[in-house]
Design a protein around this motif. Structure first.
Motif, PDB file in Angstrom:
ATOM      1  N   ALA A  17       0.858  -1.196   0.000  1.00 59.81           N
ATOM      2  CA  ALA A  17       0.000   0.000   0.000  1.00 59.81           C
ATOM      3  C   ALA A  17       0.887   1.237   0.000  1.00 59.81           C
ATOM      4  N   PRO A  18       1.491   1.550  -1.157  1.00 66.20           N
ATOM      5  CA  PRO A  18       2.406   2.685  -1.194  1.00 66.20           C
ATOM      6  C   PRO A  18       1.752   4.005  -0.791  1.00 66.20           C
ATOM      7  N   GLU A  19       0.429   4.058  -0.863  1.00 66.40           N
ATOM      8  CA  GLU A  19      -0.282   5.270  -0.461  1.00 66.40           C
ATOM      9  C   GLU A  19      -0.392   5.407   1.057  1.00 66.40           C
ATOM     10  N   CYS A  20       0.035   4.391   1.790  1.00 71.16           N
ATOM     11  CA  CYS A  20      -0.002   4.414   3.257  1.00 71.16           C
ATOM     12  C   CYS A  20       0.989   5.469   3.751  1.00 71.16           C
ATOM     13  N   GLU A  21       0.447   6.500   4.380  1.00 70.40           N
ATOM     14  CA  GLU A  21       1.296   7.579   4.876  1.00 70.40           C
ATOM     15  C   GLU A  21       1.520   7.504   6.375  1.00 70.40           C
ATOM     16  N   GLY A  22       0.566   6.971   7.085  1.00 75.90           N
ATOM     17  CA  GLY A  22       0.687   6.856   8.527  1.00 75.90           C
ATOM     18  C   GLY A  22       0.392   5.431   8.943  1.00 75.90           C
ATOM     19  N   LEU A  23       0.569   5.157  10.198  1.00 74.81           N
ATOM     20  CA  LEU A  23       0.352   3.801  10.689  1.00 74.81           C
ATOM     21  C   LEU A  23      -0.754   3.758  11.733  1.00 74.81           C
ATOM     22  N   LEU A  24      -1.725   4.691  11.598  1.00 70.57           N
ATOM     23  CA  LEU A  24      -2.866   4.724  12.498  1.00 70.57           C
ATOM     24  C   LEU A  24      -4.132   4.358  11.757  1.00 70.57           C
ATOM     25  N   CYS A  25      -4.960   3.544  12.392  1.00 77.06           N
ATOM     26  CA  CYS A  25      -6.261   3.184  11.832  1.00 77.06           C
ATOM     27  C   CYS A  25      -7.134   4.431  11.818  1.00 77.06           C
ATOM     28  N   SER A  26      -7.674   4.767  10.657  1.00 80.17           N
ATOM     29  CA  SER A  26      -8.504   5.966  10.551  1.00 80.17           C
ATOM     30  C   SER A  26      -9.802   5.821  11.328  1.00 80.17           C
ATOM     31  N   GLY A  27     -10.282   4.598  11.523  1.00 85.30           N
ATOM     32  CA  GLY A  27     -11.529   4.378  12.251  1.00 85.30           C
ATOM     33  C   GLY A  27     -11.371   4.471  13.758  1.00 85.30           C
ATOM     34  N   SER A  28     -10.335   3.816  14.287  1.00 80.34           N
ATOM     35  CA  SER A  28     -10.169   3.758  15.740  1.00 80.34           C
ATOM     36  C   SER A  28      -9.116   4.718  16.267  1.00 80.34           C
ATOM     37  N   GLY A  29      -8.204   5.149  15.396  1.00 78.99           N
ATOM     38  CA  GLY A  29      -7.130   6.041  15.824  1.00 78.99           C
ATOM     39  C   GLY A  29      -5.992   5.335  16.534  1.00 78.99           C
ATOM     40  N   VAL A  30      -6.025   4.007  16.592  1.00 78.67           N
ATOM     41  CA  VAL A  30      -4.943   3.262  17.231  1.00 78.67           C
ATOM     42  C   VAL A  30      -3.947   2.784  16.170  1.00 78.67           C
ATOM     43  N   PRO A  31      -2.711   2.551  16.574  1.00 79.22           N
ATOM     44  CA  PRO A  31      -1.706   2.094  15.605  1.00 79.22           C
ATOM     45  C   PRO A  31      -2.067   0.735  15.014  1.00 79.22           C
ATOM     46  N   TYR A  32      -1.691   0.542  13.752  1.00 74.81           N
ATOM     47  CA  TYR A  32      -1.857  -0.770  13.134  1.00 74.81           C
ATOM     48  C   TYR A  32      -1.045  -1.787  13.926  1.00 74.81           C
ATOM     49  N   ARG A  33      -1.619  -2.980  14.084  1.00 73.50           N
ATOM     50  CA  ARG A  33      -0.951  -4.070  14.796  1.00 73.50           C
ATOM     51  C   ARG A  33      -0.728  -5.270  13.899  1.00 73.50           C
ATOM     52  N   SER A  34      -1.164  -5.167  12.648  1.00 77.17           N
ATOM     53  CA  SER A  34      -1.027  -6.238  11.676  1.00 77.17           C
ATOM     54  C   SER A  34      -0.927  -5.621  10.287  1.00 77.17           C
ATOM     55  N   ILE A  35      -0.687  -6.458   9.294  1.00 74.79           N
ATOM     56  CA  ILE A  35      -0.524  -6.010   7.911  1.00 74.79           C
ATOM     57  C   ILE A  35      -1.798  -6.207   7.100  1.00 74.79           C
ATOM     58  N   LEU A  36      -2.383  -7.389   7.170  1.00 75.79           N
ATOM     59  CA  LEU A  36      -3.518  -7.713   6.295  1.00 75.79           C
ATOM     60  C   LEU A  36      -4.800  -6.938   6.594  1.00 75.79           C
ATOM     61  N   PRO A  37      -5.190  -6.733   7.857  1.00 77.48           N
ATOM     62  CA  PRO A  37      -6.431  -5.980   8.084  1.00 77.48           C
ATOM     63  C   PRO A  37      -6.410  -4.558   7.514  1.00 77.48           C
ATOM     64  N   PRO A  38      -5.364  -3.761   7.751  1.00 77.71           N
ATOM     65  CA  PRO A  38      -5.395  -2.430   7.140  1.00 77.71           C
ATOM     66  C   PRO A  38      -5.315  -2.484   5.609  1.00 77.71           C
ATOM     67  N   LEU A  39      -4.579  -3.458   5.087  1.00 76.04           N
ATOM     68  CA  LEU A  39      -4.499  -3.597   3.633  1.00 76.04           C
ATOM     69  C   LEU A  39      -5.887  -3.857   3.063  1.00 76.04           C
ATOM     70  N   TYR A  43      -6.931   0.194   2.374  1.00 75.50           N
ATOM     71  CA  TYR A  43      -6.205   0.530   1.147  1.00 75.50           C
ATOM     72  C   TYR A  43      -6.714  -0.172  -0.104  1.00 75.50           C
ATOM     73  N   SER A  44      -7.181  -1.386   0.006  1.00 76.00           N
ATOM     74  CA  SER A  44      -7.681  -2.111  -1.170  1.00 76.00           C
ATOM     75  C   SER A  44      -9.067  -1.596  -1.540  1.00 76.00           C
ATOM     76  N   LYS A  45      -9.262  -1.361  -2.835  1.00 77.98           N
ATOM     77  CA  LYS A  45     -10.562  -0.861  -3.313  1.00 77.98           C
ATOM     78  C   LYS A  45     -11.623  -1.944  -3.249  1.00 77.98           C
ATOM     79  N   ASP A  46     -11.209  -3.192  -3.463  1.00 80.64           N
ATOM     80  CA  ASP A  46     -12.112  -4.332  -3.452  1.00 80.64           C
ATOM     81  C   ASP A  46     -11.265  -5.599  -3.353  1.00 80.64           C
ATOM     82  N   ALA A  47     -11.918  -6.753  -3.390  1.00 83.59           N
ATOM     83  CA  ALA A  47     -11.198  -8.021  -3.235  1.00 83.59           C
ATOM     84  C   ALA A  47     -10.179  -8.235  -4.351  1.00 83.59           C
ATOM     85  N   ALA A  48     -10.526  -7.844  -5.575  1.00 90.14           N
ATOM     86  CA  ALA A  48      -9.592  -8.017  -6.696  1.00 90.14           C
ATOM     87  C   ALA A  48      -8.346  -7.155  -6.496  1.00 90.14           C
ATOM     88  N   ASP A  49      -8.527  -5.946  -5.990  1.00 86.50           N
ATOM     89  CA  ASP A  49      -7.380  -5.070  -5.720  1.00 86.50           C
ATOM     90  C   ASP A  49      -6.531  -5.652  -4.588  1.00 86.50           C
TER      91      ASP A  49
END
Length: 114
Positions: A17-39, A43-49
């Motif tokens: 997700a090169p567009e990832c600028e920060g490491l905070l969840c926009s919904g909860s405001g807490v830092p990301y703790r994993s890779i796949l959930p935020p991806l 960041y992914s537009k849909d399942a194909a993306d």
């Protein structure tokens, strides 16, 4: 199991997700703790993306991610089912059915931490 993302984790997330600028969840405001959930969820537009992005993983990165999943360090509970299905299919193609089955079982036993 929540973790603080390592430099390797951050590098993988930024590759996928090169567009990832920060490491905070926009919904909860807490830092990301994993890779796949935020991806999947931010960041992914849909399942194909999501699948397109997952296919960018090198074999080393995929093996690293699988180790985190199987050890319980990588959270899967918040990854939508259709996204995870594509991830498991990709793991099956690249690493074999046995590893994919282990990942699938881990996903089925996971919950999204609220």
């Amino acid at each position: 199991m929540a973790r603080i993302l390592s430099e390797t984790d951050i590098g993988i997330l930024k590759t996928l997700a090169p567009e990832c600028e920060g490491l905070l969840c926009s919904g909860s405001g807490v830092p990301y703790r994993s890779i796949l959930p935020p991806l999947a969820n931010h960041y992914s537009k849909d399942a194909a993306d999501f699948l397109r992005r997952i296919k960018m993983l090198s074999m080393y990165e995929l093996e690293y991610l699988i180790r985190l999943i199987l050890s319980g360090e990588e959270s899967l509970g918040c990854v939508p089912f259709d996204y995870m299905t594509l991830f498991v299919e990709n793991v099956s193609e690249r690493m074999g059915k046995e590893v994919a089955a282990q990942v699938k079982k881990t996903y089925e036993n996971s919950e999204c931490p609220a």
